[in-house]
Design a protein around this motif. Structure first.
Motif, mmCIF file in Angstrom:
data_model
loop_
_atom_site.group_PDB
_atom_site.id
_atom_site.type_symbol
_atom_site.label_atom_id
_atom_site.label_comp_id
_atom_site.label_asym_id
_atom_site.label_seq_id
_atom_site.Cartn_x
_atom_site.Cartn_y
_atom_site.Cartn_z
ATOM 1 N N LYS A 154 45.655 -21.511 -9.054
ATOM 2 C CA LYS A 154 44.691 -21.640 -10.140
ATOM 3 C C LYS A 154 45.089 -20.692 -11.269
ATOM 4 O O LYS A 154 45.872 -19.780 -11.021
ATOM 5 C CB LYS A 154 43.283 -21.364 -9.650
ATOM 6 C CG LYS A 154 43.104 -19.953 -9.070
ATOM 7 C CD LYS A 154 41.694 -19.496 -9.119
ATOM 8 C CE LYS A 154 41.538 -18.473 -10.204
ATOM 9 N NZ LYS A 154 40.430 -17.592 -10.128
ATOM 10 N N ARG A 181 46.798 -28.162 -4.412
ATOM 11 C CA ARG A 181 46.156 -27.200 -5.322
ATOM 12 C C ARG A 181 45.412 -26.171 -4.493
ATOM 13 O O ARG A 181 44.458 -26.504 -3.799
ATOM 14 C CB ARG A 181 45.175 -27.907 -6.269
ATOM 15 C CG ARG A 181 45.862 -28.882 -7.195
ATOM 16 C CD ARG A 181 44.866 -29.714 -7.974
ATOM 17 N NE ARG A 181 45.560 -30.817 -8.617
ATOM 18 C CZ ARG A 181 45.926 -31.928 -7.998
ATOM 19 N NH1 ARG A 181 45.631 -32.097 -6.729
ATOM 20 N NH2 ARG A 181 46.581 -32.871 -8.652
ATOM 21 N N ASP A 183 43.028 -23.250 -3.359
ATOM 22 C CA ASP A 183 41.794 -22.542 -3.685
ATOM 23 C C ASP A 183 41.587 -21.619 -2.499
ATOM 24 O O ASP A 183 41.256 -22.071 -1.405
ATOM 25 C CB ASP A 183 40.623 -23.529 -3.810
ATOM 26 C CG ASP A 183 39.354 -22.813 -4.254
ATOM 27 O OD1 ASP A 183 38.970 -21.834 -3.578
ATOM 28 O OD2 ASP A 183 38.749 -23.203 -5.264
ATOM 29 N N HIS A 184 41.819 -20.348 -2.687
ATOM 30 C CA HIS A 184 41.910 -19.486 -1.500
ATOM 31 C C HIS A 184 40.578 -19.376 -0.750
ATOM 32 O O HIS A 184 40.558 -18.993 0.406
ATOM 33 C CB HIS A 184 42.518 -18.126 -1.836
ATOM 34 C CG HIS A 184 41.571 -17.138 -2.436
ATOM 35 N ND1 HIS A 184 41.227 -17.146 -3.760
ATOM 36 C CD2 HIS A 184 40.875 -16.119 -1.879
ATOM 37 C CE1 HIS A 184 40.380 -16.157 -3.997
ATOM 38 N NE2 HIS A 184 40.144 -15.521 -2.874
ATOM 39 N N TYR A 185 39.472 -19.759 -1.396
ATOM 40 C CA TYR A 185 38.193 -19.726 -0.672
ATOM 41 C C TYR A 185 38.176 -20.748 0.464
ATOM 42 O O TYR A 185 37.535 -20.541 1.480
ATOM 43 C CB TYR A 185 37.008 -19.935 -1.625
ATOM 44 C CG TYR A 185 36.451 -18.609 -2.086
ATOM 45 C CD1 TYR A 185 37.277 -17.704 -2.748
ATOM 46 C CD2 TYR A 185 35.139 -18.231 -1.816
ATOM 47 C CE1 TYR A 185 36.811 -16.467 -3.137
ATOM 48 C CE2 TYR A 185 34.663 -16.988 -2.211
ATOM 49 C CZ TYR A 185 35.495 -16.112 -2.866
ATOM 50 O OH TYR A 185 35.033 -14.879 -3.236
ATOM 51 N N ASN A 245 35.828 -23.279 -9.516
ATOM 52 C CA ASN A 245 36.677 -23.549 -8.351
ATOM 53 C C ASN A 245 36.017 -23.113 -7.045
ATOM 54 O O ASN A 245 35.482 -23.933 -6.304
ATOM 55 C CB ASN A 245 38.038 -22.885 -8.550
ATOM 56 C CG ASN A 245 37.894 -21.514 -9.207
ATOM 57 O OD1 ASN A 245 37.240 -20.625 -8.689
ATOM 58 N ND2 ASN A 245 38.484 -21.351 -10.376
ATOM 59 N N HIS A 246 36.029 -21.797 -6.777
ATOM 60 C CA HIS A 246 35.596 -21.326 -5.456
ATOM 61 C C HIS A 246 34.153 -21.716 -5.135
ATOM 62 O O HIS A 246 33.850 -22.204 -4.057
ATOM 63 C CB HIS A 246 35.720 -19.803 -5.368
ATOM 64 C CG HIS A 246 37.071 -19.279 -5.759
ATOM 65 N ND1 HIS A 246 38.226 -19.929 -5.431
ATOM 66 C CD2 HIS A 246 37.454 -18.175 -6.447
ATOM 67 C CE1 HIS A 246 39.262 -19.233 -5.888
ATOM 68 N NE2 HIS A 246 38.810 -18.172 -6.517
ATOM 69 N N GLN A 249 33.500 -25.402 -4.736
ATOM 70 C CA GLN A 249 34.059 -25.862 -3.460
ATOM 71 C C GLN A 249 33.050 -25.600 -2.341
ATOM 72 O O GLN A 249 32.826 -26.452 -1.482
ATOM 73 C CB GLN A 249 35.383 -25.146 -3.153
ATOM 74 C CG GLN A 249 36.574 -25.674 -3.925
ATOM 75 C CD GLN A 249 36.968 -27.083 -3.515
ATOM 76 O OE1 GLN A 249 36.727 -27.515 -2.406
ATOM 77 N NE2 GLN A 249 37.564 -27.823 -4.433
ATOM 78 N N TYR A 441 42.999 -28.219 0.591
ATOM 79 C CA TYR A 441 43.508 -28.137 -0.782
ATOM 80 C C TYR A 441 42.693 -29.080 -1.660
ATOM 81 O O TYR A 441 42.201 -30.111 -1.185
ATOM 82 C CB TYR A 441 44.986 -28.523 -0.821
ATOM 83 C CG TYR A 441 45.887 -27.416 -0.309
ATOM 84 C CD1 TYR A 441 46.442 -26.497 -1.193
ATOM 85 C CD2 TYR A 441 46.141 -27.270 1.038
ATOM 86 C CE1 TYR A 441 47.251 -25.475 -0.725
ATOM 87 C CE2 TYR A 441 46.945 -26.242 1.508
ATOM 88 C CZ TYR A 441 47.498 -25.347 0.615
ATOM 89 O OH TYR A 441 48.293 -24.324 1.071
ATOM 90 N N ALA A 442 42.560 -28.714 -2.930
ATOM 91 C CA ALA A 442 41.720 -29.512 -3.823
ATOM 92 C C ALA A 442 42.502 -30.685 -4.401
ATOM 93 O O ALA A 442 43.624 -30.513 -4.890
ATOM 94 C CB ALA A 442 41.184 -28.626 -4.941
ATOM 95 N N VAL A 447 38.974 -31.551 -8.609
ATOM 96 C CA VAL A 447 39.086 -30.562 -9.678
ATOM 97 C C VAL A 447 38.452 -31.105 -10.958
ATOM 98 O O VAL A 447 37.698 -30.415 -11.652
ATOM 99 C CB VAL A 447 40.572 -30.208 -9.919
ATOM 100 C CG1 VAL A 447 40.744 -29.347 -11.142
ATOM 101 C CG2 VAL A 447 41.152 -29.521 -8.699
#
Ligand code: BG6
Length: 497
Positions: A154, A181, A183-185, A245-246, A249, A441-442, A447
C-alpha cells in the motif's frame, strides 16, 4: 500446502521495509523450515551495492534481525545470508530490464528455482506500473516456464480514480490472479479469526444481525505519532493511511455473508459484496454530521514534551491532514439495515490497541433490578492487538438476596495457547503468496469498493464548506466532539493498555 522452489525479487530492496519487515519474516520462515529447498532473494533497486553489501545490510549487520533474534547462532545467519543476491538497476526503474533478466536467468539456473518468480514491489506506488511494464517488455511476466506473481504494498491508489488507474495499469501486464495486494492487517491472526468466530461456531452467527446487534464499534489506536514519516503522512492522513484499507478490511469481515466455502474467491466475493453494501454518504450534511477529523497537539506526558502534529518534520505548519478520524456509517443490506457502525482510528492515543466491539441489544423485557452497572448489555469484544483474544461480557447474579445483576467476562487469550507460535503478519502473508493462496490479499474490486466509500468523505474534507478540524492533546482519546457522534447510543469504549 506445497511451497515450490522459487525466487523472490524485491524492487526497492534498499529501502526500510526489506530490512525491517521482509527479511525478519523470511528468516522466521527459514528457522521454521517453511522455505522451499531452493529459495533465493534477489534485491533490485537504484542503489549501487554488491551481493556482499546487500547481505550485510539486510541480514548480517541488520539491527532488525539482531533485535528480533537475540540468541541467534552466527552460522545460521550466514547460511541464510547466502541466499541473498543483489542487482543494481542503474539510476532509474524505467529502463530496459535486459540485464536484470540475464541475472534472473543465471540465478535461476544456478539455484534451481524452476522459473517461479515472486516480484515484491516495495517502491513508491508511482513506480508500480512502470515496473510492471518493463517486466513485461523483458518477457519477465510470462508463465510458460514457472509462475510469476507480484506483491504490491500500500498505498493502493490515492483516491478512487488513481486506484482504478493503477489496477488497470497493472492488469495491462499481469493477470489479476497474479497480483497480490498486501494489507498487513489481514495477516494478523485475530483478523482472520473473525471469520472463524463467525463461521465455525453456531452460537454467534444466529445473533449476528440487526435483530440482536445494537451497534458495532471499532477502535484502532496508536500511541505513536507520525514518527519519521511526516512527509508521507501529511499527504495521506488517517483516512487513507488506516481506514480505507486496514479498517475497511476488518469491517468487511464483520459485515460479510457466509461464503459457500473457504476458496479464496468465495471469501473475496463476499467481502466485495459487503464493501459494496456500505451506504455511501452522498450529501455534505451527512458527511458533516457523521465524520470527525482531528489533529494531535503538543502536550506533556510523564514529564516528556510531545510535539504537536504540525510541528513534526515534513508536516506543513498549516496542515489540514487528520491524525484522527471517526466515522459513523450504515450498511444497506438485509442483515444490517439501520445498525450504526462507529469506526475510529488515530495516532497519539493513550495506548496502542485495536478492537472490535459488537454491542448487543438489551433484552426486550427487563425483569431484574439494575445494580448500577455502567452498561448491562452483552458485548462481544474481539481484541485484535495487543493481548489478542475474545471476550464475552454477560450478566450474572450477584450472590445474596434478590436478583441483582453484575457484569462478568468469559475470555480467551491467544497467549494461553502457549505451544503455538503465532506467525507475524508479514510471515503469514509471504508464505501464503509463495503458495499461491490469495485469500488474505485484497482483490482489485475490493480496493475500489473501499475507495468508493471513502472518496466522498475525502472530497468533502478537502473542498467542503463548514468542515471542522478539531485538536486533541497527545495522549488522550481524541477530541471530546467525537462523543457527539456516538451520543444517544452509548459512549466509546476506551480500552485500557
Ligand atoms: C500502517 C500505517 O499501514 O499501519 C501506519 O501506514 C501504522 O501509519 C501501521 O502505524 C499500524 O500497523 P500495526 O500493525 O502496528 O497496527
Amino acid at each position: 500446502k506445497n511451497t515450490e522452489n522459487q525466487m523472490l525479487v524485491i524492487f526497492g530492496a534498499s529501502g526500510d521495509l526489506t530490512a525491517r519487515k521482509l527479511v525478519p519474516a523470511l528468516f522466521n520462515l527459514y528457522l521454521d523450515k517453511q522455505l522451499p529447498e531452493n529459495f533465493i532473494v534477489l534485491g533490485a533497486s537504484r542503489t549501487n551495492m554488491t551481493d556482499a553489501e546487500f547481505r550485510n545490510k539486510v541480514v548480517l549487520e541488520s539491527s532488525y534481525l539482531q533485535e528480533k533474534f537475540k540468541d541467534l547462532k552466527e552460522d545460521h545467519k550466514a547460511t541464510f545470508a547466502n541466499r541473498f543476491f543483489y542487482e543494481d538497476l542503474g539510476g532509474d526503474y524505467d529502463t530496459d530490464y535486459y540485464t536484470l533478466k540475464k541475472r534472473i536467468e543465471a540465478l535461476n539456473d544456478a539455484e534451481g528455482t524452476e522459473g517461479n518468480i515472486m516480484y515484491y514491489l516495495s517502491t513508491p506506488p508511482t513506480l508500480y506500473e512502470t515496473i510492471a511494464k518493463n517486466l513485461a517488455a523483458a518477457g519477465l511476466n510470462t508463465q510458460n516456464n514457472g509462475w510469476k506473481r507480484m506483491i504490491v504494498e500500500k498505498p493502493f491508489g490515492y483516491d478512487l480514480e488513481t486506484a482504478k488507474k493503477l489496477n488497470k495499469g497493472l492488469q495491462n501486464y499481469f493477470k489479476e490472479s497474479q497480483i497480490y495486494r498486501i494489507d498487513h492487517y489481514l495477516g494478523k491472526e485475530t483478523v482472520q479469526n473473525l471469520l472463524v468466530t463467525r463461521f465455525a461456531n453456531s452460537i454467534f452467527e444466529p445473533l449476528w444481525n440487526r435483530n440482536y446487534i445494537n451497534h458495532v464499534e471499532i477502535t484502532n489506536a496508536e500511541s505513536v505519532g507520525v514518527e519519521k514519516r511526516g512527509g508521507y503522512y501529511d499527504s495521506s492522513g488517517a483516512l487513507r493511511d488506516m481506514f480505507q484499507n486496514h479498517l475497511l478490511q476488518i469491517v468487511s469481515l464483520i459485515v460479510m455473508e457466509p461464503p459457500i466455502g473457504d476458496h479464496p474467491e468465495e471469501i473475496r466475493n463476499e467481502k466485495v459484496k459487503a464493501l459494496k453494501s456500505l451506504r455511501i454518504m452522498k450529501d455534505d450534511k451527512t458527511i458533516h454530521d457523521h465524520t470527525i477529523r482531528a489533529q494531535y497537539m503538543g502536550s506533556n506526558i510523564d514529564g516528556k514534551s510531545i510535539k504537536g502534529y504540525r510541528e513534526e518534520d515534513g508536516v506543513a505548519k498549516d496542515s489540514l491532514t487528520e491524525t484522527y478520524a471517526a466515522i459513523k456509517f450504515f450498511v444497506d443490506n438485509w442483515r444490517w439495515k439501520d445498525v450504526p457502525f462507529y469506526v475510529r482510528t488515530a495516532k497519539r492515543m493513550p495506548t496502542k490497541v485495536t478492537e472490535v466491539v459488537i454491542h448487543f441489544k438489551s433484552p426486550h423485557h427487563q425483569i431484574f433490578q439494575d445494580s448500577g452497572m455502567q452498561s448491562k448489555d452483552n458485548k462481544l469484544i474481539i481484541r485484535i492487538q495487543p493481548d489478542e483474544g475474545i471476550l464475552v461480557k454477560f450478566g450474572v447474579k450477584v450472590p445474596g438476596q434478590g436478583f441483582k445483576v453484575e457484569r462478568a467476562n468469559l475470555d480467551f487469550y491467544y497467549s494461553s495457547l502457549a505451544e503455538t507460535h503465532v506467525m507475524e503478519a508479514y510471515e503469514r502473508l509471504l508464505l501464503d503468496a509463495m503458495q499461491g493462496d490469495a485469500t488474505l490479499y485484497a482483490r482489485a474490486d475490493e480496493v475500489e469498493a473501499a475507495w468508493e466509500f471513502v472518496n466522498p468523505i475525502l472530497d468533502y474534507w478537502k473542498n467542503g464548506t463548514d468542515v471542522r478540524m478539531y485538536g486533541y492533546a497527545s495522549g488522550v482519546w481524541g477530541p471530546v466532539n467525537a462523543d457527539e457522534l456516538i451520543d444517544g447510543i452509548g459512549m466509546w469504549r476506551n480500552p485500557g493498555p
